[in-house]
Design a protein around this motif. Structure first.
Motif, short mmCIF file in Angstrom:
data_model
loop_
_atom_site.label_atom_id
_atom_site.label_comp_id
_atom_site.label_asym_id
_atom_site.label_seq_id
_atom_site.Cartn_x
_atom_site.Cartn_y
_atom_site.Cartn_z
N VAL A 37 3.53 5.99 -5.60
CA VAL A 37 3.34 6.13 -7.05
C VAL A 37 2.27 7.17 -7.35
O VAL A 37 2.42 8.02 -8.23
N LEU A 38 1.17 7.14 -6.60
CA LEU A 38 0.11 8.13 -6.78
C LEU A 38 0.61 9.53 -6.46
O LEU A 38 0.30 10.49 -7.18
N ALA A 88 1.16 9.62 1.76
CA ALA A 88 1.05 8.47 2.66
C ALA A 88 0.97 8.92 4.11
O ALA A 88 1.68 9.85 4.53
N ALA A 89 0.12 8.27 4.88
CA ALA A 89 -0.01 8.58 6.30
C ALA A 89 1.34 8.34 6.99
O ALA A 89 2.01 7.32 6.73
N PRO A 90 1.78 9.24 7.87
CA PRO A 90 3.06 9.03 8.57
C PRO A 90 3.14 7.69 9.29
O PRO A 90 4.19 7.04 9.28
N VAL A 115 5.97 0.46 8.05
CA VAL A 115 6.73 -0.25 7.02
C VAL A 115 8.22 -0.22 7.34
O VAL A 115 8.93 -1.22 7.21
N ALA A 116 8.72 0.94 7.78
CA ALA A 116 10.14 1.04 8.13
C ALA A 116 10.50 0.09 9.26
O ALA A 116 11.63 -0.44 9.32
N CYS A 156 0.83 -1.21 0.00
CA CYS A 156 0.00 0.00 0.00
C CYS A 156 0.86 1.26 0.00
O CYS A 156 0.53 2.23 -0.68
N LEU A 157 1.95 1.24 0.73
CA LEU A 157 2.85 2.40 0.73
C LEU A 157 3.43 2.62 -0.66
O LEU A 157 3.53 3.77 -1.13
#
Length: 408
Positions: free
Chosen positions: A248-249, A260-262, A268-269, A242-243
């Motif tokens: 890309v968007l 992207a939401a913080p 993800v990180a 999703c990230l």
């Protein structure tokens, strides 16, 4: 059929690639499936055999049909064996460096008339096509996971794709039992461009402590009738996936709603990717502590459904989602019918976003967007121009044919 052929190639035998092999073989095509090495080929064979065995156990295939499908599949680690394929689908990981190497090889190996299709869900098909000497013969053929089950296929053309290539890919999708939606090359295509920002918005609602993760998911399954709540769906799809789509968007549109939401980026990180890592917004397996508990569960802000404004959680997430769908239709990128088809067949929605708008009415949607912005529940931004047109017109038939080049 615009062009008759019988032999299909598939490059990449992960879960998606193996599913694509199964779909073509079950439709009667001879399939040559290629992987990078023997261990990957063995894993791919396992994906295929397990999927077919499940189909037999559920009564969707007989054992004889199962073996007939397997007989139509040839597995190999040698790409040169694709030289006689009439139609090749690439299903390797979503990395442009890998796709660059694959398409250069396919361009060298395959006959000039062979159509090369990519299953990418986020990368530019125009960029992929430019890697070959036959950009007019390159098309997007975006399947949804699991490919043997999901009925939607997005057929994506570029500014240089031959119309005949689009026609052939569309007919191929129908022949393998799918419902094709034909669109142009734009970030996210239809389904991901609408679904992933909605999921990202759910993360923002949770991060702002407007509601708990359970409340968010329950509102969308209970009040809105969706098959799965957004945070549960994020864990299933993979937060990293999703990230990548959000980035890309953002790269293409540079609009705040595509940032992207913080919390998504931080999770993800940290390797908190959802089901595949064992932890995401919920815990899977034996791990005791859920990473989402890093955000205190209480005291939460007053739940949205209890505010004087009368907005429920489902409204908070869906009205902007519907507005995004209206923006897509108003841009002329996709028809109302195609938007609804993509979300129903690709994402399991009981009703598409335009159907939801037709039920609610343009006035109610505009009032909700304005009221939520005034209550600081969503950022203030200009609604879709098509919504303003609908308000001025006192309602309009979004499904009536019209000139897509002139806008609403």
């Amino acid at each position: 059929m615009v062009q008759e052929f019988h032999t299909v190639g598939v490059v990449g035998l992960g879960a998606m690639g193996a599913g694509i092999v199964e779909v073509f073989a079950r439709a009667g095509f001879a399939v040559t499936a290629v992987e990078i090495d023997e261990p990957a080929l063995k894993r791919g064979r396992g994906h295929l055999e397990r999927s077919l065995a499940r189909a037999v156990s559920k009564g969707k295939l007989t054992e004889e049909e199962q073996w007939a499908v397997l007989d139509r599949v040839r597995l190999s680690t040698v790409r040169e064996e694709l030289r006689d394929a009439d139609f090749v689908v690439e299903a390797v990981p979503e990395r442009i460096d890998i796709k660059r190497e694959v398409f250069a090889d396919l361009d060298r190996i395959c006959a000039p008339g062979t159509i090369l299709a990519t299953n990418t869900s986020s990368l530019s098909i125009t960029e992929i096509a430019a890697l070959t000497s036959r950009p007019g013969k390159v098309v997007g053929l975006h399947f949804f996971n699991p490919a043997p089950v999901m009925k939607l296929v997005e057929v994506v053309g570029t500014v240089v794709t031959d119309p005949a290539t689009i026609d052939i890919a569309t007919e191929v999708a129908k022949r393998i039992g799918k419902t094709p939606v034909a669109v142009a090359d734009r970030a996210g295509f239809v389904a991901n461009a609408l679904l992933v920002p909605y999921l990202n918005h759910a993360i923002e609602v949770y991060e702002r402590k407007l509601a708990s993760r359970e409340e968010i998911d329950a509102a969308l399954t209970g009040d809105a009738g969706l098959p799965m709540g957004p945070l549960t769906l994020l864990d299933l799809v993979g937060l990293d996936v999703c990230l990548a789509v959000m980035d890309v968007l953002w790269d293409e549109f540079r609009a705040p709603r595509y940032a992207a939401a913080p919390l998504l980026r931080r999770m993800v990180a940290a390797g908190l990717l959802g089901r595949k890592s064992g932890r995401g917004f919920y815990t899977y397996g034996a791990d005791a502590r859920n990473p989402a508990e890093a955000l205190p569960a209480g005291p939460l802000a007053v739940p949205v459904r209890e505010r004087a404004h009368g907005f429920g959680l489902a409204d908070l997430l869906l009205v902007r989602h519907i507005d995004d769908a209206l923006r897509m239709v108003g841009d002329g990128y996709a028809s109302a019918d195609d938007v609804d088809t993509a979300m129903r067949l690709g994402c399991g929605y009981p009703k598409g976003p335009i159907e939801l708008l037709e039920e609610r009415g343009a006035d109610a949607l505009a009032d909700a967007l304005g009221g939520m912005a005034n209550a600081h529940l969503v950022p203030a931004y200009d609604p879709a121009p098509l919504l303003a047109h609908l308000l001025r017109a006192g309602g309009a038939d979004l499904r009536a044919p019209k000139d897509r080049t002139t806008g609403p």
